[in-house]
Write a protein that holds these residues in place. Structure first.
Motif, PDB file in Angstrom:
ATOM      1  N   PRO A 414       0.816  -1.220   0.000  1.00 37.14           N
ATOM      2  CA  PRO A 414       0.000   0.000   0.000  1.00 37.14           C
ATOM      3  C   PRO A 414       0.850   1.271   0.000  1.00 37.14           C
ATOM      4  O   PRO A 414       1.953   1.295   0.575  1.00 37.14           O
ATOM      5  CB  PRO A 414      -0.800  -0.099   1.305  1.00 37.14           C
ATOM      6  CG  PRO A 414      -0.695  -1.504   1.745  1.00 37.14           C
ATOM      7  CD  PRO A 414       0.567  -2.060   1.172  1.00 37.14           C
ATOM      8  N   CYS A 415       0.337   2.277  -0.651  1.00 33.87           N
ATOM      9  CA  CYS A 415       1.069   3.550  -0.738  1.00 33.87           C
ATOM     10  C   CYS A 415       0.128   4.631  -1.262  1.00 33.87           C
ATOM     11  O   CYS A 415      -1.006   4.333  -1.668  1.00 33.87           O
ATOM     12  CB  CYS A 415       2.260   3.406  -1.685  1.00 33.87           C
ATOM     13  SG  CYS A 415       1.785   2.862  -3.324  1.00 33.87           S
ATOM     14  N   GLU A 416       0.604   5.868  -1.249  1.00 30.57           N
ATOM     15  CA  GLU A 416      -0.093   6.962  -1.944  1.00 30.57           C
ATOM     16  C   GLU A 416       0.794   7.412  -3.085  1.00 30.57           C
ATOM     17  O   GLU A 416       2.022   7.513  -2.906  1.00 30.57           O
ATOM     18  CB  GLU A 416      -0.303   8.149  -0.994  1.00 30.57           C
ATOM     19  CG  GLU A 416      -1.499   8.002  -0.099  1.00 30.57           C
ATOM     20  CD  GLU A 416      -1.681   9.203   0.805  1.00 30.57           C
ATOM     21  OE1 GLU A 416      -1.084  10.280   0.553  1.00 30.57           O
ATOM     22  OE2 GLU A 416      -2.417   9.054   1.780  1.00 30.57           O
ATOM     23  N   VAL A 417       0.169   7.706  -4.218  1.00 29.15           N
ATOM     24  CA  VAL A 417       0.975   8.131  -5.371  1.00 29.15           C
ATOM     25  C   VAL A 417       0.364   9.402  -5.988  1.00 29.15           C
ATOM     26  O   VAL A 417      -0.849   9.451  -6.238  1.00 29.15           O
ATOM     27  CB  VAL A 417       1.056   7.010  -6.445  1.00 29.15           C
ATOM     28  CG1 VAL A 417       1.884   7.477  -7.641  1.00 29.15           C
ATOM     29  CG2 VAL A 417       1.637   5.725  -5.881  1.00 29.15           C
ATOM     30  N   PHE A 418       1.209  10.387  -6.208  1.00 27.40           N
ATOM     31  CA  PHE A 418       0.813  11.638  -6.886  1.00 27.40           C
ATOM     32  C   PHE A 418       1.629  11.744  -8.171  1.00 27.40           C
ATOM     33  O   PHE A 418       2.846  11.525  -8.146  1.00 27.40           O
ATOM     34  CB  PHE A 418       1.113  12.856  -6.007  1.00 27.40           C
ATOM     35  CG  PHE A 418       0.404  12.809  -4.683  1.00 27.40           C
ATOM     36  CD1 PHE A 418      -0.820  13.444  -4.523  1.00 27.40           C
ATOM     37  CD2 PHE A 418       0.952  12.132  -3.598  1.00 27.40           C
ATOM     38  CE1 PHE A 418      -1.480  13.408  -3.301  1.00 27.40           C
ATOM     39  CE2 PHE A 418       0.298  12.084  -2.376  1.00 27.40           C
ATOM     40  CZ  PHE A 418      -0.921  12.718  -2.221  1.00 27.40           C
ATOM     41  N   VAL A 419       0.949  12.095  -9.250  1.00 31.75           N
ATOM     42  CA  VAL A 419       1.628  12.052 -10.549  1.00 31.75           C
ATOM     43  C   VAL A 419       1.366  13.310 -11.366  1.00 31.75           C
ATOM     44  O   VAL A 419       0.240  13.808 -11.412  1.00 31.75           O
ATOM     45  CB  VAL A 419       1.138  10.823 -11.370  1.00 31.75           C
ATOM     46  CG1 VAL A 419       1.783  10.796 -12.740  1.00 31.75           C
ATOM     47  CG2 VAL A 419       1.436   9.527 -10.649  1.00 31.75           C
ATOM     48  N   LYS A 420       2.413  13.798 -12.020  1.00 30.74           N
ATOM     49  CA  LYS A 420       2.229  14.829 -13.054  1.00 30.74           C
ATOM     50  C   LYS A 420       2.338  14.108 -14.400  1.00 30.74           C
ATOM     51  O   LYS A 420       3.414  13.628 -14.787  1.00 30.74           O
ATOM     52  CB  LYS A 420       3.292  15.916 -12.948  1.00 30.74           C
ATOM     53  CG  LYS A 420       3.078  17.023 -13.984  1.00 30.74           C
ATOM     54  CD  LYS A 420       3.928  18.239 -13.694  1.00 30.74           C
ATOM     55  CE  LYS A 420       3.826  19.294 -14.783  1.00 30.74           C
ATOM     56  NZ  LYS A 420       2.469  19.864 -14.962  1.00 30.74           N
TER      57      LYS A 420
END
Ligand SMILES: Nc1ncnc2c1ncn2[C@@H]1O[C@H](COP(=O)(O)OP(=O)(O)OP(=O)(O)O)[C@@H](O)[C@H]1O
Length: 624
Positions: A414-420
């Motif tokens: 599990p993780c959080e991912v932010f992407v451009k």
């Protein structure tokens, strides 16, 4: 008196075409006469077919032995060196002309190191009876392994040596396949040549000034001649075989191509960072890592930590001679995992800028962020790559076993991912790929002071010559190119998207990369391009049933896993990943990184490297 028969040749657009006396190489059926002779010349035949063609023909490291047509071309892309032969010089048969194309050349004679293998072809013997293959008056000399012909040979117009005014006696050194490798071979040829260039520049009568130069110019059309190379060898690389692989397979090709070589051995883990940090950049134009992917990673990061990093990245190309257990850089850039072929690619390659990725994590970002040229991964693959170190003796299989084991266990990360995003959907990604795939094919264009976001259009096809390159290259990068656009100390920018937590809470594979191959037979990023200004992102999650995951993993060699609907595949400019597990790690270019939030952004065209034909190996993504 006997005069050994010479091979006559002419220059063509493709290479040096051996014209006469070729009947001596064949029997009456037009077949080559001996085993090794066969391999030498049949290889030339293959090369003539364009196996190292400038338009990107594929290497065939197991060139099949075929029968030859009578006229054989030594293609320019296999020619390593050329020089005029001073008739009568020592070693030139006391003024007699050698005709034997299979003459042995002791490469170790030019070596300071006794470890260098003697790539002798000396087991080439005349295998057929003289009466079968030679004109009556010509004899095979079993002592010298050469054909001896009588001096009244019709080709021999000169009373003593038969050299006409428009002919030059030239020693060619070229690469020929032998077994799985490519080795240098020498051949002295009487070349009939009136160079168009020579005529234009120096007048028709001055033929001699241009022949060798023209051969060399064509042989190194898009590449730099006589490189000054610092070779960094990890003696522990490739399970301890790296030094021997370099000395026996790569070094002969580099030496015969006129490269200046200095060797540095790594003495401790991360030593290559210090070597790159401290080296005298004025002495070299190339750093060749005779290692796995660990040493190029260290070299790039060592250069990055220099106060004169702008000059260092402008001056030096970083490349790999594949001598480690993971050689993704060479497979992607030189299109081969073989050190001798990679050495040939090194000398023939087009110097091109590639994007890097800059990684920040709290524990080191205030000291030095880390540059990554290959990949970052979290989840199943990171665990399998790093945590199977203890079964290193198993080789690459250990990695596959680790991945399969963790997937079958249904492990989640599990993780959080932010992407451009640059291209979010697979459709957009394909469009991006097609638009960008040819943009960086060709030589560098040295636009002074480009912005960090300069488009890869800067790289246009061979429109600048070598000397101009050298003069202008120091201006290519400036300190702005090294500045982060998205420092980790600042909040995640508004235009970055947070990935669906349904997905990221069940994540199994998170993998971002810049090169198509991450290991031999693992084409993980088939849409990766050297300088498209984006990072490729591949994600899978544990909701994919094992029955679907198995074919996905089994298609990693073809790269078609990215087409599967369950696999996320995007092009991105930057991302932040925040792990939500208690223990684990990141793997960056195969190195273990701490389990902390990781922020990565693209650093466009930061690093000079050597790409065969100016591009990555063809992944066939276009036709997938
Ligand atoms: N003399 C040395 N002693 C111990 N470690 C070393 C030495 N020289 C280099 N190393 C370390 O070895 C690691 C692996 O290097 P490299 O990539 O060249 O080898 P490899 O055979 O491909 O191994 P890997 O499978 O880890 O990629 C690097 O982290 C490097 O710092």
């Amino acid at each position: 008196m006997v005069v050994q028969k010479k091979l006559r040749a002419i220059l063509t657009d493709e290479g040096v075409l051996i014209k006469s006396q070729s009947h001596h190489m064949f029997n009456k059926h037009g077949q080559l006469r001996s085993g090794d002779s066969l391999s030498l010349l049949s290889c030339l035949s293959c090369l003539d077919d364009g196996t190292l063609s400038s338009d990107g023909g594929s290497f065939d490291e197991d060139d099949s032995l075929e029968l030859l047509p009578l006229n054989t071309t030594i293609p320019f892309n296999r020619i390593l060196n050329a020089k005029y032969v001073n008739v009568g010089q020592k070693g030139f048969n006391n003024g007699k002309i050698s005709s034997n194309p299979f003459q042995t050349e002791n490469l170790s004679s030019s070596s300071e190191n006794d470890d260098v293998e003697n790539h002798s072809l000396s087991n080439d013997k005349a295998p057929v009876s003289e009466s079968q293959s030679f004109p009556k008056k010509d004899k095979w000399d079993t002592k010298t392994n050469t054909v001896k012909v009588s001096p009244d040979d019709s080709q021999d117009n000169s009373p003593s040596l038969g050299i006409k005014d428009n002919q030059q006696l030239i020693e060619l050194t070229f690469a020929v396949p032998k077994g799985h490798d490519v080795i240098p071979q020498k051949l002295t040829l009487l070349i009939d040549h009136v160079s168009r260039k020579s005529r234009a520049n120096t007048g028709e009568e001055n033929i001699s000034s241009g022949t060798v130069e023209e051969i060399l110019e064509k042989s190194y059309e898009n590449s730099k001649r006589n490189r000054s190379i610092l070779v960094i060898i990890n003696p522990h690389g490739g399970k301890g075989t790296a030094k021997n692989l370099f000395l026996t397979k790569a070094r002969p090709i580099l030496v015969e191509s006129g490269c200046k070589i200095e060797i540095a051995y790594t003495k401790y883990a991360r030593h290559a960072i210090d070597i790159a940090k401290d080296l005298d950049i004025s002495k070299y134009d190339t750093i060749a890592c005779a290692s796995g992917d660990g040493i190029p990673y260290e070299v790039i990061n060592g250069l990055y930590r220099r106060p004169d990093r702008v000059d260092a990245f402008n001056k030096l190309a970083v490349t790999q001679l594949p001598c480690g257990s993971g050689n993704a850089m060479s497979i992607s850039c030189h299109w081969t995992n073989n050190p001798s072929y990679a050495a040939l690619c090194l000398v023939k390659s087009i110097e091109t800028r590639i994007d890097l990725m800059c990684c920040s994590q709290p524990s080191y970002m205030n000291e030095w962020p880390r540059l990554s040229f290959l990949s970052q991964t979290y989840g199943v693959i990171a665990e399998s790559d790093i945590n199977t170190e203890f079964i290193r003796w198993m080789g690459p299989v250990r990695f596959n076993l680790g991945v399969a084991f963790n997937i079958i266990q249904g492990k989640k990360y599990p993780c959080e991912v932010f992407v451009k995003y640059a291209a979010k959907s697979k459709k957009e990604l394909k469009v991006h790929f097609l638009e960008n795939k040819d943009k960086n094919k060709g030589c560098l264009t040295f636009e002074p002071n480009p912005s960090p976001n300069s488009s890869p259009d800067l790289l246009s096809k061979n429109n600048i010559n070598n000397s101009t390159k050298d003069e202008l290259s120091p201006n290519f990068l400036n300190e702005d190119n090294f500045k982060l656009k998205y420092p980790m100390t600042e909040p995640v920018p508004r235009d970055w998207e947070k990935m669906d937590s349904e997905l990221t809470d069940n994540l199994t594979i998170f993998y971002t990369g810049k090169m198509p191959y991450i290991a031999k037979d693992t084409k993980f990023f088939p849409a990766a391009l050297p300088a498209d200004g984006t990072i490729d992102l591949v994600i899978t999650d544990a909701r994919i049933p094992v029955t679907r995951m198995t074919p996905i993993l089994l298609s990693l060699d073809k790269g078609s896993h990215v087409l599967e609907p369950e696999v996320i595949h995007s092009k991105i400019l930057a991302y932040k990943i925040i792990p939500k597990v208690e223990s684990g790690l990141f793997s960056v270019d195969g190195e273990k990184f701490p389990l902390e939030p990781l922020q990565v952004e693209i650093m466009p065209m930061l690093c000079k490297t050597l790409l065969r034909n100016g591009r990555y190996i063809d992944t066939e993504f276009e036709s997938m």
